[in-house]
Design a protein around this motif. Structure first.
Motif, PDB file in Angstrom:
ATOM      1  N   MET A   1      -4.457  -6.699  -0.804  1.00  0.00           N
ATOM      2  CA  MET A   1      -3.501  -5.618  -0.574  1.00  0.00           C
ATOM      3  C   MET A   1      -2.077  -6.121  -0.381  1.00  0.00           C
ATOM      4  O   MET A   1      -1.126  -5.353  -0.548  1.00  0.00           O
ATOM      5  N   ASP A   2      -1.915  -7.378  -0.033  1.00  0.00           N
ATOM      6  CA  ASP A   2      -0.573  -7.948   0.172  1.00  0.00           C
ATOM      7  C   ASP A   2       0.018  -8.296  -1.197  1.00  0.00           C
ATOM      8  O   ASP A   2      -0.071  -9.433  -1.674  1.00  0.00           O
ATOM      9  N   LEU A   3       0.653  -7.318  -1.836  1.00  0.00           N
ATOM     10  CA  LEU A   3       1.116  -7.487  -3.217  1.00  0.00           C
ATOM     11  C   LEU A   3       2.187  -8.554  -3.345  1.00  0.00           C
ATOM     12  O   LEU A   3       2.186  -9.322  -4.313  1.00  0.00           O
ATOM     13  N   ASP A   4       3.117  -8.611  -2.410  1.00  0.00           N
ATOM     14  CA  ASP A   4       4.212  -9.568  -2.509  1.00  0.00           C
ATOM     15  C   ASP A   4       3.928 -10.873  -1.768  1.00  0.00           C
ATOM     16  O   ASP A   4       4.754 -11.793  -1.798  1.00  0.00           O
ATOM     17  N   GLY A   5       2.791 -10.974  -1.109  1.00  0.00           N
ATOM     18  CA  GLY A   5       2.429 -12.221  -0.452  1.00  0.00           C
ATOM     19  C   GLY A   5       3.302 -12.610   0.716  1.00  0.00           C
ATOM     20  O   GLY A   5       3.437 -13.800   1.024  1.00  0.00           O
ATOM     21  N   ASP A   6       3.909 -11.636   1.403  1.00  0.00           N
ATOM     22  CA  ASP A   6       4.795 -11.955   2.518  1.00  0.00           C
ATOM     23  C   ASP A   6       4.068 -11.981   3.859  1.00  0.00           C
ATOM     24  O   ASP A   6       4.697 -12.131   4.904  1.00  0.00           O
ATOM     25  N   GLY A   7       2.748 -11.828   3.855  1.00  0.00           N
ATOM     26  CA  GLY A   7       1.993 -11.909   5.097  1.00  0.00           C
ATOM     27  C   GLY A   7       1.957 -10.615   5.890  1.00  0.00           C
ATOM     28  O   GLY A   7       1.528 -10.623   7.042  1.00  0.00           O
ATOM     29  N   ALA A   8       2.371  -9.510   5.303  1.00  0.00           N
ATOM     30  CA  ALA A   8       2.343  -8.220   5.993  1.00  0.00           C
ATOM     31  C   ALA A   8       2.201  -7.110   4.962  1.00  0.00           C
ATOM     32  O   ALA A   8       2.667  -7.230   3.824  1.00  0.00           O
ATOM     33  N   LEU A   9       1.536  -6.042   5.371  1.00  0.00           N
ATOM     34  CA  LEU A   9       1.380  -4.880   4.505  1.00  0.00           C
ATOM     35  C   LEU A   9       2.480  -3.879   4.820  1.00  0.00           C
ATOM     36  O   LEU A   9       2.567  -3.365   5.939  1.00  0.00           O
ATOM     37  N   SER A  10       3.330  -3.624   3.859  1.00  0.00           N
ATOM     38  CA  SER A  10       4.419  -2.663   4.041  1.00  0.00           C
ATOM     39  C   SER A  10       3.925  -1.262   3.717  1.00  0.00           C
ATOM     40  O   SER A  10       2.840  -1.057   3.161  1.00  0.00           O
ATOM     41  N   MET A  11       4.729  -0.278   4.055  1.00  0.00           N
ATOM     42  CA  MET A  11       4.375   1.097   3.760  1.00  0.00           C
ATOM     43  C   MET A  11       4.347   1.351   2.247  1.00  0.00           C
ATOM     44  O   MET A  11       3.570   2.163   1.755  1.00  0.00           O
ATOM     45  N   PHE A  12       5.165   0.613   1.506  1.00  0.00           N
ATOM     46  CA  PHE A  12       5.142   0.749   0.049  1.00  0.00           C
ATOM     47  C   PHE A  12       3.793   0.289  -0.506  1.00  0.00           C
ATOM     48  O   PHE A  12       3.226   0.934  -1.402  1.00  0.00           O
ATOM     49  N   GLU A  13       3.277  -0.824  -0.003  1.00  0.00           N
ATOM     50  CA  GLU A  13       2.001  -1.331  -0.494  1.00  0.00           C
ATOM     51  C   GLU A  13       0.854  -0.387  -0.148  1.00  0.00           C
ATOM     52  O   GLU A  13      -0.062  -0.184  -0.956  1.00  0.00           O
ATOM     53  N   LEU A  14       0.901   0.210   1.031  1.00  0.00           N
ATOM     54  CA  LEU A  14      -0.140   1.178   1.392  1.00  0.00           C
ATOM     55  C   LEU A  14      -0.077   2.409   0.491  1.00  0.00           C
ATOM     56  O   LEU A  14      -1.112   2.928   0.050  1.00  0.00           O
ATOM     57  N   GLU A  15       1.123   2.880   0.210  1.00  0.00           N
ATOM     58  CA  GLU A  15       1.260   4.058  -0.651  1.00  0.00           C
ATOM     59  C   GLU A  15       0.820   3.741  -2.079  1.00  0.00           C
ATOM     60  O   GLU A  15       0.253   4.593  -2.766  1.00  0.00           O
ATOM     61  N   TYR A  16       1.059   2.491  -2.513  1.00  0.00           N
ATOM     62  CA  TYR A  16       0.663   2.081  -3.862  1.00  0.00           C
ATOM     63  C   TYR A  16      -0.843   2.243  -4.060  1.00  0.00           C
ATOM     64  O   TYR A  16      -1.309   2.746  -5.090  1.00  0.00           O
ATOM     65  N   PHE A  17      -1.649   1.836  -3.083  1.00  0.00           N
ATOM     66  CA  PHE A  17      -3.097   1.956  -3.196  1.00  0.00           C
ATOM     67  C   PHE A  17      -3.587   3.377  -2.902  1.00  0.00           C
ATOM     68  O   PHE A  17      -4.579   3.817  -3.480  1.00  0.00           O
ATOM     69  N   TYR A  18      -2.880   4.094  -2.049  1.00  0.00           N
ATOM     70  CA  TYR A  18      -3.346   5.435  -1.671  1.00  0.00           C
ATOM     71  C   TYR A  18      -3.124   6.447  -2.789  1.00  0.00           C
ATOM     72  O   TYR A  18      -3.835   7.459  -2.853  1.00  0.00           O
ATOM     73  N   GLU A  19      -2.151   6.181  -3.657  1.00  0.00           N
ATOM     74  CA  GLU A  19      -1.889   7.125  -4.745  1.00  0.00           C
ATOM     75  C   GLU A  19      -3.129   7.330  -5.614  1.00  0.00           C
ATOM     76  O   GLU A  19      -3.458   8.461  -5.987  1.00  0.00           O
ATOM     77  N   GLU A  20      -3.821   6.272  -5.955  1.00  0.00           N
ATOM     78  CA  GLU A  20      -5.011   6.410  -6.781  1.00  0.00           C
ATOM     79  C   GLU A  20      -6.126   7.135  -6.033  1.00  0.00           C
ATOM     80  O   GLU A  20      -6.883   7.910  -6.632  1.00  0.00           O
ATOM     81  N   GLN A  21      -6.227   6.890  -4.730  1.00  0.00           N
ATOM     82  CA  GLN A  21      -7.221   7.617  -3.951  1.00  0.00           C
ATOM     83  C   GLN A  21      -6.970   9.129  -4.012  1.00  0.00           C
ATOM     84  O   GLN A  21      -7.911   9.932  -4.137  1.00  0.00           O
ATOM     85  N   CYS A  22      -5.719   9.512  -3.930  1.00  0.00           N
ATOM     86  CA  CYS A  22      -5.388  10.948  -4.004  1.00  0.00           C
ATOM     87  C   CYS A  22      -5.766  11.531  -5.358  1.00  0.00           C
ATOM     88  O   CYS A  22      -6.309  12.652  -5.442  1.00  0.00           O
ATOM     89  N   ARG A  23      -5.484  10.790  -6.418  1.00  0.00           N
ATOM     90  CA  ARG A  23      -5.827  11.293  -7.750  1.00  0.00           C
ATOM     91  C   ARG A  23      -7.342  11.450  -7.912  1.00  0.00           C
ATOM     92  O   ARG A  23      -7.812  12.428  -8.506  1.00  0.00           O
ATOM     93  N   ARG A  24      -8.091  10.518  -7.384  1.00  0.00           N
ATOM     94  CA  ARG A  24      -9.546  10.586  -7.516  1.00  0.00           C
ATOM     95  C   ARG A  24     -10.116  11.736  -6.672  1.00  0.00           C
ATOM     96  O   ARG A  24     -11.076  12.399  -7.075  1.00  0.00           O
TER      97      ARG A  24
END
Length: 614
Positions: free
Chosen positions: A439-462
């Motif tokens: 889930m850490d797309l940019d590898g900075d050692g933390a999950l940002s709100m952008f990264e969470l929204e990136y994965f949640y978008e597909e969940q909403c579509r499904r």
């Protein structure tokens, strides 16, 4: 002076002249004598001699002639006589004279001590001089004072260093109770019972007991003495090897690593475990049915090796060190191999039932049976429960390594072992690190709100495609932040998720639609009670493996093979396997050990033909 040459001031000579002028004052010398007496007070107090003087130059009797003064510099505009200093430094003896304070100039670091070389006062013009002249102090008292000051300014010798006891023992803390000669004598008596005092692999069990090791150390002991090259080990070669081990390795972890590592290495890689596990497969009574199915040995060994690194190698380096092995429960499980005849009781590493479930799941996805699966194959796992974005992240190299992944976009069976265990139990430290890396797309050692929204978008579509109203991201985000309680606002770190007892709920919310819906049907309080349950409860992975094994056994008993030609291919082995397939409800499990670790995904190449699960 030649015409046109500009006079250059020699500041050092002028400073020396002013210093001597200040030093010749009677008040200055009285001040210095008082300072010296103050320095000598502690020594006199120890001797109880009152104000008796220490041996050395008698400063009081060597007062300079007050009439001596350096003459004024000649020439118009020369400065007048230097006024006598009247103000003393803090702590010095006061003088009867009064007047404006005059501060003596400091000497530079290069000022010499003793007789001072300078020009006579009448040879300088306004403090500028070209030729050095000799101007000695008026008497020996000044020279003595300068020498005392020089001795005082010498740096003190460094304090004696304290002896710090040894606190780092990479090969274990040495034990004084080990009698090496007694152990060697016992080993020699054991070898004396063998023909020509040479031990084969079948004899190494008795040798392991003579060494004080668990029974299933016999494989590492045999290989450590070079027995795999010659087929047997002589008593002299084995004694030399074991004496070296006892002298350099002081605990079981260091000994085990020393026996298995390649020459020149201090860590274990995946190939180092193959001889040890092959001996377990060949000799453990719980795996006796596999003797007639040698083609499955490499699959079982691969599975166990991946589980060892998944749990023990906490650094994800692909190298197990003594420290990591010492912190794990692996050696305790090796010792239990001798005591437990049912291999399925050792659920942490060696369970054959767990291997059977993993291999069957992989066989279902590997349609061409080349022991490699691509992203489309993996997406079919659990009826497409995992989002495509997460599937892409798994194949991106975040948690996998190897040429197949980078060049061909495929992962091996070894990588699938990591995936399946992490997918079915998201509460262990290893699985949390696994999914956090994805889930850490940019590898900075933390999950940002952008990264969470990136994965949640597909969940909403499904969810929309299933005619289920999805929770807005803002509302879902508030729930997840309340669940995790990150220390830094707007950032979820790995440590935040490890502290959270419901990390599985967090991960499933963003990329597993089936488990997300299951969690939504349960109250958070009931989920928390399940996570806090105490006692010998099954872990999520053990529960999943038990349920899946029961399903596979029931399908096989009903004569409903899940692959055409499956029974025909393995019919010679079926009778041997049936003894192992007992209902799991009647089989007790060991208590799951505490969370341990993580491993780097180092690919282990398996040999043999493509085989369906038995």
């Amino acid at each position: 002076m030649p015409p046109g040459k500009v006079l250059q001031p020699v500041l050092k000579m002028k400073v020396d002249e002013l210093f001597l002028c200040w030093l010749s004052e009677s008040s200055t010398q009285a001040m210095l004598r008082d300072c010296l007496r103050r320095i000598q007070v502690p020594a006199r107090a120890e001797r109880g001699a009152g104000d008796a003087e220490l041996p050395g130059p008698r400063l009081a009797a060597a007062a300079p002639d007050p009439a001596w003064r350096p003459r004024e510099c000649e020439g118009p505009g020369a400065p007048g006589p230097t006024p006598a200093p009247t103000a003393l430094p803090v702590g010095a003896a006061s003088s009867a004279r009064s007047g404006p304070p005059v501060r003596g100039p400091r000497r530079s670091g290069g000022t010499r001590v003793g007789p001072v070389d300078c020009s006579p006062p009448d040879s300088c013009v306004r403090g500028i001089s070209q030729d050095p002249v000799d101007c000695s102090p008026p008497d020996s008292s000044v020279r003595g004072i300068l020498q005392v000051q020089t001795r005082k300014e010498e740096p003190l010798p460094p304090a004696a260093s304290r002896s710090v006891p040894t606190f780092y023992f990479p090969h274990g803390r040495p034990q004084d109770t080990v009698n090496v000669d007694a152990v060697i004598a016992k080993i020699e008596r054991t070898f004396a019972q063998f023909p020509h005092e040479r031990a084969t692999m079948e004899d190494m069990g008795r040798v392991a007991k003579a060494c004080g090791c668990p029974l299933y150390w016999k494989g590492p002991l045999f290989c450590g003495a070079g027995g795999e090259r010659t087929g047997s080990v002589s008593v002299h070669k084995f004694v030399a090897m074991w004496r070296k081990v006892l002298q350099n390795c002081h605990d079981d972890a260091a000994k085990f690593v020393h026996l298995l590592v390649s020459p020149g290495c201090s860590y274990l890689v995946q190939e180092d475990f193959v001889p040890f596990l092959q001996d377990v497969v060949n000799t453990h009574p719980g795996l006796a049915f596999l003797k007639e199915a040698a083609e499955f040995h490499s699959r079982y060994i691969t599975t166990v090796i991946q589980r060892i690194f998944y749990t023990v190698n906490r650094s994800w380096s692909g190298r197990i060190t003594c420290a990591e092995l010492r912190r794990s429960t692996f050696l305790q499980n090796v010792a239990l191999l001798e005591e437990e005849a049912d291999i399925n009781q050792l659920t942490e590493f060696f369970s054959y039932e767990h291997f059977y479930v993993i291999y069957c799941k992989f066989w279902e996805l590997d349609t061409d049976h080349d022991l490699l699966i691509d992203a489309q194959d993996l997406a079919r796992h659990n009826d497409h429960a995992i989002s495509t974005k997460m599937i892409d992240r798994i194949f991106s190299g975040a948690v996998t390594r190897g040429k197949k992944v980078q060049k061909e976009g495929k992962i091996s069976y070894a990588d699938f072992v990591w995936f399946l265990i992490s997918e079915e139990d998201k509460k262990t430290p290893t699985s949390i690190e696994y999914w956090f890396r994805c889930m850490d797309l940019d590898g900075d050692g933390a999950l940002s709100m952008f990264e969470l929204e990136y994965f949640y978008e597909e969940q909403c579509r499904r969810l929309d495609s299933m005619a289920i109203e999805a929770l807005p991201f803002e509302d879902c985000l508030c729930q997840m932040l309340d669940l995790v309680k990150p220390q830094t606002e707007g950032r979820i770190t790995l440590q935040d998720l490890k502290r959270c007892k419901l990390a599985n709920v967090f991960f499933d919310t963003f990329f597993n639609i089936e488990k997300y819906l299951d969690h939504e049907q349960k109250e958070q309080a009931s989920l928390l009670r399940e996570s806090e349950s105490e006692g010998p409860e099954l872990s999520d992975w053990e529960r999943f493996a038990a349920e899946e094994y029961d399903i596979l056994v029931a399908e096989e008993a009903a004569g409903d093979p899940w692959e055409d030609g499956y029974e025909a291919e393995l019919s010679p082995v079926e009778q041997k396997l049936s003894a192992l397939r007992s209902p799991l409800a009647q089989r007790p499990f060991l208590e799951a050990p505490g969370g341990l670790g993580t491993v780097e995904l180092y690919e282990y190449e398996c040999g043999g033909d493509d085989l369906p699960p038995s």
